[in-house]
Design a protein around this motif. Sequence first.
Motif, PDB file in Angstrom:
ATOM      1  N   ILE A  10       0.874  -1.177   0.000  1.00 40.20           N
ATOM      2  CA  ILE A  10       0.000   0.000   0.000  1.00 40.20           C
ATOM      3  C   ILE A  10       0.911   1.227   0.000  1.00 40.20           C
ATOM      4  O   ILE A  10       1.763   1.364   0.887  1.00 40.20           O
ATOM      5  CB  ILE A  10      -0.876   0.064   1.284  1.00 40.20           C
ATOM      6  N   GLY A  14       5.303   4.909  -4.134  1.00 38.27           N
ATOM      7  CA  GLY A  14       6.105   5.944  -3.473  1.00 38.27           C
ATOM      8  C   GLY A  14       7.577   5.595  -3.339  1.00 38.27           C
ATOM      9  O   GLY A  14       8.013   4.517  -3.779  1.00 38.27           O
ATOM     10  N   VAL A  16       9.431   4.746  -0.837  1.00 39.50           N
ATOM     11  CA  VAL A  16       9.753   3.532  -0.079  1.00 39.50           C
ATOM     12  C   VAL A  16       9.046   2.325  -0.695  1.00 39.50           C
ATOM     13  O   VAL A  16       9.640   1.261  -0.885  1.00 39.50           O
ATOM     14  CB  VAL A  16       9.344   3.723   1.406  1.00 39.50           C
ATOM     15  N   THR A  87       3.140   1.490   3.314  1.00 40.76           N
ATOM     16  CA  THR A  87       4.294   2.399   3.159  1.00 40.76           C
ATOM     17  C   THR A  87       3.841   3.827   2.861  1.00 40.76           C
ATOM     18  O   THR A  87       4.534   4.564   2.164  1.00 40.76           O
ATOM     19  CB  THR A  87       5.225   1.921   2.015  1.00 40.76           C
ATOM     20  N   GLY A  89       2.988   7.845   3.397  1.00 37.68           N
ATOM     21  CA  GLY A  89       3.725   8.917   4.067  1.00 37.68           C
ATOM     22  C   GLY A  89       3.168   9.155   5.461  1.00 37.68           C
ATOM     23  O   GLY A  89       1.970   8.984   5.705  1.00 37.68           O
ATOM     24  N   THR A  90       4.055   9.536   6.387  1.00 36.12           N
ATOM     25  CA  THR A  90       3.620   9.837   7.761  1.00 36.12           C
ATOM     26  C   THR A  90       4.196  11.198   8.167  1.00 36.12           C
ATOM     27  O   THR A  90       5.090  11.269   9.010  1.00 36.12           O
ATOM     28  CB  THR A  90       4.093   8.745   8.740  1.00 36.12           C
ATOM     29  N   SER A 124       5.932   2.203   7.112  1.00 38.39           N
ATOM     30  CA  SER A 124       6.057   3.651   7.293  1.00 38.39           C
ATOM     31  C   SER A 124       6.695   3.897   8.658  1.00 38.39           C
ATOM     32  O   SER A 124       6.553   3.080   9.568  1.00 38.39           O
ATOM     33  CB  SER A 124       4.674   4.299   7.293  1.00 38.39           C
ATOM     34  N   LYS A 204      13.903   3.075  14.906  1.00 36.83           N
ATOM     35  CA  LYS A 204      13.838   3.769  13.613  1.00 36.83           C
ATOM     36  C   LYS A 204      13.970   5.282  13.817  1.00 36.83           C
ATOM     37  O   LYS A 204      14.724   5.963  13.120  1.00 36.83           O
ATOM     38  CB  LYS A 204      12.521   3.415  12.902  1.00 36.83           C
ATOM     39  N   LYS A 262      11.228  15.571  10.273  1.00 33.22           N
ATOM     40  CA  LYS A 262       9.924  15.176  10.848  1.00 33.22           C
ATOM     41  C   LYS A 262      10.068  14.010  11.817  1.00 33.22           C
ATOM     42  O   LYS A 262       9.339  13.922  12.801  1.00 33.22           O
ATOM     43  CB  LYS A 262       8.891  14.914   9.754  1.00 33.22           C
ATOM     44  N   ARG A 322      10.804  17.761  -1.514  1.00 37.68           N
ATOM     45  CA  ARG A 322      10.034  17.784  -0.267  1.00 37.68           C
ATOM     46  C   ARG A 322      10.885  18.295   0.897  1.00 37.68           C
ATOM     47  O   ARG A 322      11.988  17.829   1.122  1.00 37.68           O
ATOM     48  CB  ARG A 322       9.498  16.380   0.065  1.00 37.68           C
TER      49      ARG A 322
HETATM   50  N1  LIG Z   1      11.744   8.528   1.586  1.00 38.88           N
HETATM   51  C1  LIG Z   1      12.612   7.780   2.221  1.00 38.88           C
HETATM   52  O1  LIG Z   1      13.767   7.644   1.830  1.00 38.88           O
HETATM   53  C2  LIG Z   1      12.212   7.040   3.476  1.00 38.88           C
HETATM   54  C3  LIG Z   1      13.171   6.233   4.114  1.00 38.88           C
HETATM   55  C4  LIG Z   1      12.774   5.512   5.246  1.00 38.88           C
HETATM   56  C5  LIG Z   1      11.478   5.616   5.720  1.00 38.88           C
HETATM   57  N2  LIG Z   1      10.572   6.427   5.079  1.00 38.88           N
HETATM   58  C6  LIG Z   1       9.213   6.460   5.579  1.00 38.88           C
HETATM   59  O2  LIG Z   1       8.407   5.745   4.657  1.00 38.88           O
HETATM   60  C7  LIG Z   1       7.103   6.313   4.569  1.00 38.88           C
HETATM   61  C8  LIG Z   1       6.783   6.671   3.135  1.00 38.88           C
HETATM   62  O3  LIG Z   1       7.652   7.686   2.705  1.00 38.88           O
HETATM   63  P1  LIG Z   1       7.845   8.000   1.150  1.00 38.88           P
HETATM   64  O4  LIG Z   1       8.978   8.955   1.053  1.00 38.88           O
HETATM   65  O5  LIG Z   1       7.893   6.741   0.399  1.00 38.88           O
HETATM   66  O6  LIG Z   1       6.480   8.755   0.836  1.00 38.88           O
HETATM   67  P2  LIG Z   1       5.862   8.949  -0.626  1.00 38.88           P
HETATM   68  O7  LIG Z   1       4.924  10.089  -0.502  1.00 38.88           O
HETATM   69  O8  LIG Z   1       6.933   8.962  -1.651  1.00 38.88           O
HETATM   70  O9  LIG Z   1       5.031   7.608  -0.846  1.00 38.88           O
HETATM   71  C9  LIG Z   1       3.811   7.337  -0.235  1.00 38.88           C
HETATM   72  C10 LIG Z   1       2.883   6.714  -1.266  1.00 38.88           C
HETATM   73  O10 LIG Z   1       1.681   6.346  -0.598  1.00 38.88           O
HETATM   74  C11 LIG Z   1       0.590   6.636  -1.443  1.00 38.88           C
HETATM   75  N3  LIG Z   1      -0.585   6.703  -0.590  1.00 38.88           N
HETATM   76  C12 LIG Z   1      -0.899   7.629   0.329  1.00 38.88           C
HETATM   77  N4  LIG Z   1      -2.053   7.308   0.952  1.00 38.88           N
HETATM   78  C13 LIG Z   1      -2.465   6.139   0.402  1.00 38.88           C
HETATM   79  C14 LIG Z   1      -3.580   5.293   0.630  1.00 38.88           C
HETATM   80  N5  LIG Z   1      -4.481   5.587   1.560  1.00 38.88           N
HETATM   81  N6  LIG Z   1      -3.695   4.163  -0.106  1.00 38.88           N
HETATM   82  C15 LIG Z   1      -2.784   3.850  -1.040  1.00 38.88           C
HETATM   83  N7  LIG Z   1      -1.701   4.628  -1.309  1.00 38.88           N
HETATM   84  C16 LIG Z   1      -1.539   5.740  -0.578  1.00 38.88           C
HETATM   85  C17 LIG Z   1       0.972   7.913  -2.130  1.00 38.88           C
HETATM   86  O11 LIG Z   1       0.244   8.115  -3.324  1.00 38.88           O
HETATM   87  C18 LIG Z   1       2.467   7.673  -2.388  1.00 38.88           C
HETATM   88  O12 LIG Z   1       2.684   7.060  -3.644  1.00 38.88           O
HETATM   89  C19 LIG Z   1       7.102   7.488   5.536  1.00 38.88           C
HETATM   90  O13 LIG Z   1       6.634   7.045   6.780  1.00 38.88           O
HETATM   91  C20 LIG Z   1       8.571   7.839   5.636  1.00 38.88           C
HETATM   92  O14 LIG Z   1       8.877   8.479   6.850  1.00 38.88           O
HETATM   93  C21 LIG Z   1      10.917   7.124   3.970  1.00 38.88           C
END
Ligand SMILES: NC(=O)c1ccc[n+]([C@@H]2O[C@H](COP(=O)([O-])OP(=O)(O)OC[C@H]3O[C@@H](n4cnc5c(N)ncnc54)[C@H](O)[C@@H]3O)[C@@H](O)[C@H]2O)c1
Length: 397
Positions: A10, A14, A16, A87, A89-90, A124, A204, A262, A322
């Motif tokens: 899910i 994105g 991750v 996965t 966003g949070t 996440s 984490k 964050k 971002r």
């Molecule tokens: N970006 C990083 O390098 C990284 C590294 C480690 C941890 N994280 C953590 O991972 C999580 C995701 O981060 P990200 O950077 O991948 O965010 P992102 O915004 O790139 O990806 C999130 C994805 O979730 C989708 N989404 C949102 N709500 C949804 C729903 N209800 N149903 C289905 N899809 C949905 C969005 O469309 C998006 O594609 C966060 O908690 C972040 O803190 C990120």
Amino acid sequence: MRQNADLCVIGGAGHVGLPLALAFADRGLRVRVVDVNRRALAAIAKGRMPFMEEGGAALLRRVLKSGRLELTDKASGIRGARFVVLTIGTPIDEFLNPRTGDIEAALKPLLPHLGGRQTLVLRSTVTPGVTEWVGRFLRGKGVKAGVAFAPERIVQGRAVEELGKLPQIVSGTTRAAEDEAAALFGHLAPRIVRLAPREAEFAKLFCNAYRYIQFAAANQFYMIANSAGLDYSRIHRGMKEGYDRLRDLPGAGFAAGPCLFKDTMQLAASPDHDFNLGHAAMRANERLPVYIVRRLSQRHDLAKKTVGLLGMAFKADNDDPRSSLSYKLKKLLALRAKAVLTTDPFVRDPALRPLAEVVRKSDILILCAPHTAYKGLDTRGKVVADVWGFFGRGNRV
Ligand SMILES: NC(=O)c1ccc[n+]([C@@H]2O[C@H](COP(=O)([O-])OP(=O)(O)OC[C@H]3O[C@@H](n4cnc5c(N)ncnc54)[C@H](O)[C@@H]3O)[C@@H](O)[C@H]2O)c1
């Protein structure tokens, strides 16, 4: 859609979710990406990565060819999959508090499709207590799926390489859920590290807060040395030369992006403990662009100067804007400079101008993200503020 996928991701379009989905599919699992972002799904279906990811495009093409990747925007896509990995966003809210409601909102449409044979794996980054709360929430709704937490610790843009190398922390609200998560990540990670859910959640956040504090130390040292009229890049080099104990001390530079700030604030927002060091780190890192503007305004009448910002992504060789401090700098300068021009080879933003134009029209250039593409850039004798020391001419501002 096929009858059964092994796992659904899910948020799988994105930063991750997508590399993770691809990595599992590459290891032979049948993976279904579930994401509300239809544009990103359409790009992925055509073999295009929606963001920069080293090795991502080749992996995506290989996985699409294998037929083991499916894409859907429907929550019902999770039906029957042994693992459902979340996965999304949070982010934190405008008061720097975790937006825990996002998890509940994402879970609600899944409820009719989640069954007792499935394991929901939170990936996440979540505030301590969320994993146990999700377990209670599901039980309260009569859903018997197991609940696990397996945090992502890759560095953004290098997930493809790191997913197969990093140890994986796993935890579960029950031993069975923990075992399931361990079995899943056994396909990828060289080592599984078991913790209790709260321990894993703190682990984490501590990883990211520690990194953020390291950057803050570097930036604070930089500002102190620079204010003393010294070139910090020389001090930095001198301190580290042959001195292994300082190998982890980063250089000065903008420290921001979608995670470090964050996640540090997620720890600081808890009513259960103080996190003064986290707040101090935020003040040092967020101060750097303010400090640059202040230093430049001491030597230049900014109201008469055009300032060019090089690199709007939150870090080098990445396309993600971002929480980028480049945009904070832009806002600060918009009130003070004659004009602010911005450029970046990767970021999509209609306000951006071509690099050559920005260099030509600017009186002052500020290097915000040290993209490799800027190596050897002819800055045409303009004033250059380079806190990174990237151009090899020191980093005094
Ligand atoms: N970006 C990083 O390098 C990284 C590294 C480690 C941890 N994280 C953590 O991972 C999580 C995701 O981060 P990200 O950077 O991948 O965010 P992102 O915004 O790139 O990806 C999130 C994805 O979730 C989708 N989404 C949102 N709500 C949804 C729903 N209800 N149903 C289905 N899809 C949905 C969005 O469309 C998006 O594609 C966060 O908690 C972040 O803190 C990120």
